[in-house]
Design a protein around this motif. Structure first.
Motif, PDB file in Angstrom:
ATOM      1  N   ARG A 167      59.129  24.451  28.285  1.00 53.32           N
ATOM      2  CA  ARG A 167      58.382  25.370  29.148  1.00 53.32           C
ATOM      3  C   ARG A 167      58.601  26.816  28.732  1.00 53.32           C
ATOM      4  O   ARG A 167      57.720  27.656  28.889  1.00 53.32           O
ATOM      5  N   PHE A 189      55.512  28.835  30.364  1.00 54.26           N
ATOM      6  CA  PHE A 189      55.542  28.615  31.809  1.00 54.26           C
ATOM      7  C   PHE A 189      56.859  29.063  32.429  1.00 54.26           C
ATOM      8  O   PHE A 189      56.978  29.163  33.641  1.00 54.26           O
ATOM      9  N   PRO A 242      51.045  31.562  29.074  1.00 58.32           N
ATOM     10  CA  PRO A 242      50.762  30.296  28.388  1.00 58.32           C
ATOM     11  C   PRO A 242      49.328  30.215  27.858  1.00 58.32           C
ATOM     12  O   PRO A 242      49.079  29.529  26.874  1.00 58.32           O
ATOM     13  N   ASN A 243      48.410  30.920  28.531  1.00 60.85           N
ATOM     14  CA  ASN A 243      47.019  30.850  28.061  1.00 60.85           C
ATOM     15  C   ASN A 243      46.762  31.747  26.848  1.00 60.85           C
ATOM     16  O   ASN A 243      45.690  31.726  26.278  1.00 60.85           O
ATOM     17  N   THR A 296      50.109  27.857  21.426  1.00 56.85           N
ATOM     18  CA  THR A 296      50.704  26.542  21.635  1.00 56.85           C
ATOM     19  C   THR A 296      49.818  25.718  22.557  1.00 56.85           C
ATOM     20  O   THR A 296      49.062  26.260  23.348  1.00 56.85           O
ATOM     21  N   SER A 297      49.906  24.406  22.429  1.00 57.24           N
ATOM     22  CA  SER A 297      49.274  23.499  23.387  1.00 57.24           C
ATOM     23  C   SER A 297      50.332  22.540  23.873  1.00 57.24           C
ATOM     24  O   SER A 297      51.153  22.079  23.084  1.00 57.24           O
ATOM     25  N   LEU A 298      50.269  22.236  25.151  1.00 60.52           N
ATOM     26  CA  LEU A 298      51.284  21.374  25.743  1.00 60.52           C
ATOM     27  C   LEU A 298      50.646  20.057  26.178  1.00 60.52           C
ATOM     28  O   LEU A 298      49.590  20.057  26.800  1.00 60.52           O
ATOM     29  N   ALA A 331      44.463  18.781  23.438  1.00 60.11           N
ATOM     30  CA  ALA A 331      45.429  19.799  23.036  1.00 60.11           C
ATOM     31  C   ALA A 331      45.108  20.360  21.658  1.00 60.11           C
ATOM     32  O   ALA A 331      45.393  21.517  21.365  1.00 60.11           O
ATOM     33  N   VAL A 357      41.836  23.405  20.668  1.00 58.51           N
ATOM     34  CA  VAL A 357      41.977  24.854  20.610  1.00 58.51           C
ATOM     35  C   VAL A 357      42.590  25.279  19.267  1.00 58.51           C
ATOM     36  O   VAL A 357      42.772  26.451  18.992  1.00 58.51           O
TER      37      VAL A 357
END
Lengths: 309, 365
Positions: free
Chosen positions: B48, B53, B73-74, B78-80, B148, B151
């Motif tokens: 996180r 986050f 986070p946006n 990275t993509s989670l 994920a 993007v």
């Protein structure tokens, strides 16, 4: 016996005596407290207005007179339509729509905050502080708002006192007090369905949207609101229905020269002693609001089952 | 396009509790890196912190050599992938996959084209119009990966995404994840408590316990040369033999236990002196039975208590003279039919297949 088959699991689950009590209580409530009075009103709305003693006599006949009166007005009137009553009716519906929207706009952020952001103790505190004011009777709450909004009321006195205004604003005359009172009156009925709906949303959904680059607004628009839609419709339905039928708040807070439709109904029943016409007006209000709500549900593609969920 | 991730002295505290403590790790671009640890060890907190986050209480998170402080986070590359996947149930599969493009204002035809390509990548061509609930567990998994990847992140973060799947599917998805990682060639950071998962997929792993990194290294290295008793017992299984150092010579040491004296290997960095309390670790598969153990330096005589047939191996649970328990495994190909409960047998192990570590906490699982 299909109906018996349907109730069987219900009996098994709750035991015979409890199930029987529920069944009898619901049937009694529905038939005696909902259906029979409404049917009686419906019947009354088609009858001539006569004293009870003359019932069954020659003056007792079925007529559309009361419905005609709502649309075209008194037979002695020069106007083609009953502009006064139609106007009050139209205004009641339109203002109720705006009150409902304002209520939603006000409650959504609070409901979201309580459901998803606040810590459990803050959430409890907020819920309690929302509920406690509603321990006070609706009429008293309306009078309290009247004290705030009156021409010589608290708000005007403060604003003129500290010199922001030269003259008080006519909150009551412009119905600001009425709108505020109506929005506030049914706030809990919007808050709880919204809170329930938002609360059941997985926080990961919100975080996933954010992680994929979504702005706060878009996350709400695409993820939170679609999920909360049944709650939104349920809240809006209840608030709209109750606002349209509100009596105490308009009596206390509306300006002297405007009427709320239920006030009109009240006048026919109690002041003019014309129960038939009052019934006719009630039926009109009932039908129009139900049709309106069903249309809205159709437009927003919500089924009644989802709302009850 | 991949990017390296570096954690510099990262600590995350909740009140007085350290969820992560002084974590330092440099993950190379294009690497498949796993954080392995028991639940509650702080690995999700680290993930996180990388995804944005959770702000670290101290230290820095660098992605592509840029400090990520204050970047949400946006806005991170990275993509989670969430443990429960967090697919949007009210959107179609294609809408789910294309969501990140939608929020970036990509036109609908272009979005759907890209979604189509990604569906092909995960072998779900033509299933874009389905609703999420119409997919099977493994398909949902793959849709989450495609969403994920849409993007085009530089780093993909995975939070135990396979834990909800059944065993066979989980094993297949391991291979598949590894293949996808090679194909898209971006950094994968994977969080898991399952050492099998971490070992099979990763280039390197970091073993975590109570908020701290215990060891970072290549999978076989961590397995063969654990640096702490925790790592020795958490990554794979290990039999501890408790004792005192009797003699030290180069990369070997003699340890005296209540079940005999053994010679095990010791890492040069291990700081132990003669007389110190220590543990010698031997893995179940490194113990073998001998008829006459006199040729071996390390001998144990044990009494079999319980036999467990697992399929490819047979597991034997035995007790030592001192009463401590030991487990050893024998490949099913070897005939062990004459051994039964309460048999008395001799076990041996190689010096190079056992390792001495200072006394410390074991993994309790």
């Amino acid at each position: 016996m299909k109906s018996l088959f349907f109730t069987q699991p219900f009996f098994q689950k709750n035991g015979k005596s409890v199930a029987l009590f529920f069944l009898v209580a619901i049937v009694f409530w529905f038939i005696f407290l909902v259906i029979i009075p409404q049917l009686y009103m419906l019947d009354l709305s088609f009858r001539a207005n006569i004293p009870p003693l003359e019932r069954g006599g020659p003056k007792d006949f079925y007529t559309l007179e009361h419905y005609r009166h709502f649309v075209f007005g008194s037979k002695t009137s020069a106007d083609a339509y009953n502009f006064v009553d139609l106007g009050v009716f139209g205004r009641t519906i339109i203002v109720s729509i705006f009150v409902t929207i304002a209520n939603l706009a006000f409650c959504y952020p609070i409901a979201f905050y309580i459901a998803k952001i606040a810590t459990p103790s803050t959430a409890r505190l907020l819920i309690v502080s929302l509920i406690i004011p509603f321990w006070i009777n609706e009429l008293l709450r309306s009078f309290a708002l009247r004290i705030l909004f009156a021409n010589e009321g608290v708000i005007n006195n403060v604003l003129t006192g500290i010199g922001i205004l030269d003259q008080g604003i006519l909150f009551i005359t412009y119905d600001v007090g009425l709108y505020t009172g109506l929005i506030y009156a049914y706030i809990l009925l919007m808050m709880f369905p919204l809170y329930n709906a938002i609360e059941s949303l997985d926080v990961n959904q919100i975080e996933a949207a954010k992680d994929l680059g979504s702005s706060t607004f878009r996350t709400h628009w695409r993820v939170v609101i679609p999920h909360a839609k049944p709650g939104i419709v349920s809240g809006c339905t209840m608030v709209f229905m109750l606002t349209v039928g509100a009596l105490a708040t308009p009596v206390v807070l509306s300006s002297p020269n405007t009427l709320w439709f239920p006030q009109l109904i009240y006048q026919w029943f109690n002041l003019n002693d014309n129960w038939s016409r009052g019934s006719a007006y009630s039926i009109i209000l009932l039908i129009v609001s139900v049709v309106f709500v069903l249309t809205m549900m159709r437009i927003f593609k919500v089924r009644i089952g989802e709302i009850i969920r | 396009m991949s990017a390296g991730v570096e954690l510099k002295d990262v600590s995350v505290t909740f009140g007085s509790f350290f969820a992560a403590k002084n974590v330092n790790v440099k993950i190379e671009g294009g690497e498949f890196f796993s954080f392995l640890g028991p639940s509650g060890c702080g690995k999700t907190t680290l993930l996180r912190a990388i995804s944005g986050f959770q702000d670290p209480s101290e230290g820095q998170v660098l992605i592509d050599n840029k400090d990520m402080l204050g970047i949400g986070p946006n806005k991170r590359p990275t993509s989670l992938i969430f443990q429960n996947l967090a697919l949007f149930p009210l959107m179609t599969v294609a809408e789910n996959i294309a969501f990140s493009l939608e929020v970036r204002g990509v036109s609908k035809p272009e979005r759907m084209k890209r979604a189509g390509e990604l569906l092909e990548l995960i072998a779900l061509e033509g299933q874009g119009d389905k609703k999420v609930h119409q997919l099977s567990g493994g398909q949902k998994q793959r849709v989450a990966i495609a969403r994920a990847l849409a993007v085009e992140p530089k780093v993909l973060l995975l939070d135990e995404p396979l834990s909800a799947l059944d065993l066979k599917l989980r094993q297949r998805m391991r291979t598949e994840l590894r293949e996808i990682q090679k194909r898209v060639n971006i950094t994968f950071i994977y969080i898991t408590h399952d050492q099998g998962e971490a070992l099979t997929m990763s280039d390197r792993i970091a073993v975590m316990n109570e908020g701290e990194l215990e060891q970072i290294g290549q999978c076989d290295d961590v397995y063969n040369n654990p640096l702490t008793p925790f790592v020795a017992t958490f990554v794979g299984e290990n039999n501890p033999l408790f004792g005192k150092i009797k003699d030290l010579s180069g990369d070997e040491a003699k340890i005296e236990t209540s079940d005999g004296v053994f010679i095990s290997s010791i890492d040069k960095s291990t700081n132990l002196n003669v007389g110190d309390e220590a543990i010698s670790f031997v893995r179940p598969e490194s113990l073998f039975m001998v008829k006459d153990g006199n040729d071996y330096k390390n001998k144990l005589s044990v009494k079999i208590e319980n036999i467990e047939f697992e399929g490819n191996v047979k597991n034997f649970y035995a007790s030592l003279y001192s009463g401590s328990k030991i487990k050893f495994s024998v490949a099913n190909a070897i005939d062990t039919s004459e051994i039964e409960a309460s048999s008395q047998i001799e076990l041996c192990f190689d010096t190079s297949k056992s390792i001495i570590l200072p006394k410390g906490a074991l993994a309790t699982e």
